[in-house]
Design a protein around this motif. Structure first.
Motif, PDB file in Angstrom:
ATOM      1  N   ARG A  14      63.217  47.344  56.605  1.00  0.00           N
ATOM      2  CA  ARG A  14      63.712  46.672  55.655  1.00  0.00           C
ATOM      3  C   ARG A  14      65.540  46.346  55.036  1.00  0.00           C
ATOM      4  O   ARG A  14      66.447  46.632  55.280  1.00  0.00           O
ATOM      5  N   ILE A  15      65.432  45.076  54.673  1.00  0.00           N
ATOM      6  CA  ILE A  15      67.246  44.289  54.058  1.00  0.00           C
ATOM      7  C   ILE A  15      68.049  45.281  53.422  1.00  0.00           C
ATOM      8  O   ILE A  15      68.779  45.528  54.015  1.00  0.00           O
ATOM      9  N   ARG A  16      67.134  46.758  52.357  1.00  0.00           N
ATOM     10  CA  ARG A  16      68.157  47.486  51.654  1.00  0.00           C
ATOM     11  C   ARG A  16      68.394  48.451  52.487  1.00  0.00           C
ATOM     12  O   ARG A  16      69.920  48.914  52.544  1.00  0.00           O
ATOM     13  N   GLU A  17      67.675  48.470  53.876  1.00  0.00           N
ATOM     14  CA  GLU A  17      68.313  49.627  55.122  1.00  0.00           C
ATOM     15  C   GLU A  17      69.577  49.145  55.585  1.00  0.00           C
ATOM     16  O   GLU A  17      70.838  49.460  56.269  1.00  0.00           O
ATOM     17  N   VAL A  18      69.324  48.078  56.263  1.00  0.00           N
ATOM     18  CA  VAL A  18      70.222  46.822  56.626  1.00  0.00           C
ATOM     19  C   VAL A  18      71.254  47.122  56.312  1.00  0.00           C
ATOM     20  O   VAL A  18      72.466  47.495  57.135  1.00  0.00           O
ATOM     21  N   ILE A  19      71.317  47.024  55.208  1.00  0.00           N
ATOM     22  CA  ILE A  19      72.289  46.590  54.614  1.00  0.00           C
ATOM     23  C   ILE A  19      72.824  47.726  54.211  1.00  0.00           C
ATOM     24  O   ILE A  19      74.421  48.320  54.435  1.00  0.00           O
ATOM     25  N   ALA A  20      72.251  48.907  54.037  1.00  0.00           N
ATOM     26  CA  ALA A  20      73.197  50.412  53.694  1.00  0.00           C
ATOM     27  C   ALA A  20      73.718  50.283  55.599  1.00  0.00           C
ATOM     28  O   ALA A  20      74.564  51.171  55.391  1.00  0.00           O
ATOM     29  N   MET A  21      73.341  50.540  56.726  1.00  0.00           N
ATOM     30  CA  MET A  21      72.974  51.057  58.234  1.00  0.00           C
ATOM     31  C   MET A  21      74.442  49.550  58.590  1.00  0.00           C
ATOM     32  O   MET A  21      75.788  51.045  59.115  1.00  0.00           O
ATOM     33  N   THR A  22      74.864  48.688  57.641  1.00  0.00           N
ATOM     34  CA  THR A  22      75.621  48.023  57.718  1.00  0.00           C
ATOM     35  C   THR A  22      77.068  47.232  57.956  1.00  0.00           C
ATOM     36  O   THR A  22      78.135  47.344  57.906  1.00  0.00           O
ATOM     37  N   GLY A  23      76.585  47.870  56.202  1.00  0.00           N
ATOM     38  CA  GLY A  23      77.814  47.418  55.383  1.00  0.00           C
ATOM     39  C   GLY A  23      77.905  46.330  54.813  1.00  0.00           C
ATOM     40  O   GLY A  23      79.322  46.439  53.578  1.00  0.00           O
ATOM     41  N   LEU A  24      77.563  45.773  54.764  1.00  0.00           N
ATOM     42  CA  LEU A  24      77.367  43.914  54.290  1.00  0.00           C
ATOM     43  C   LEU A  24      76.541  43.610  53.305  1.00  0.00           C
ATOM     44  O   LEU A  24      75.030  43.968  52.659  1.00  0.00           O
ATOM     45  N   SER A  25      76.627  42.346  53.145  1.00  0.00           N
ATOM     46  CA  SER A  25      76.522  42.239  51.566  1.00  0.00           C
ATOM     47  C   SER A  25      74.525  41.570  52.279  1.00  0.00           C
ATOM     48  O   SER A  25      74.563  40.655  53.927  1.00  0.00           O
ATOM     49  N   ARG A  26      73.750  40.848  51.339  1.00  0.00           N
ATOM     50  CA  ARG A  26      72.663  40.544  51.913  1.00  0.00           C
ATOM     51  C   ARG A  26      72.900  38.920  52.345  1.00  0.00           C
ATOM     52  O   ARG A  26      72.286  38.467  52.703  1.00  0.00           O
TER      53      ARG A  26
END
Length: 71
Positions: A14-26
């Motif tokens: 989900r988006i929260r994990e994508v943010i954590a993995m990439t360091g990018l904002s939503r």
């Protein structure tokens, strides 16, 4: 008759994990999807979506060194 075996693409995250993995904002993630520079999300239901973890890992590994915050 055997059921065909589809290749495994790994977990859907989900988006929260994508943010954590990439360091990018939503907003940076969705802007990069619109530009075609980030893997698009999969629609899971009417109100939810997710990304293939393998695609996010591949995207992260293909980025040049020192570009962790740029899209």
């Amino acid at each position: 008759m055997q059921t065909p075996v589809l290749p495994s693409h790994g977990r859907i995250i989900r988006i929260r994990e994508v943010i954590a993995m990439t360091g990018l904002s939503r907003s940076s993630i969705y802007a990069a999807i619109k530009q075609g520079t980030f893997p698009a999300q999969l629609k899971l239901s009417t109100r939810s979506s997710g990304w293939l973890e393998s695609e996010i890992i591949e995207w992260r590994e293909m980025r040049p060194p020192g570009s962790q915050r740029e899209v």
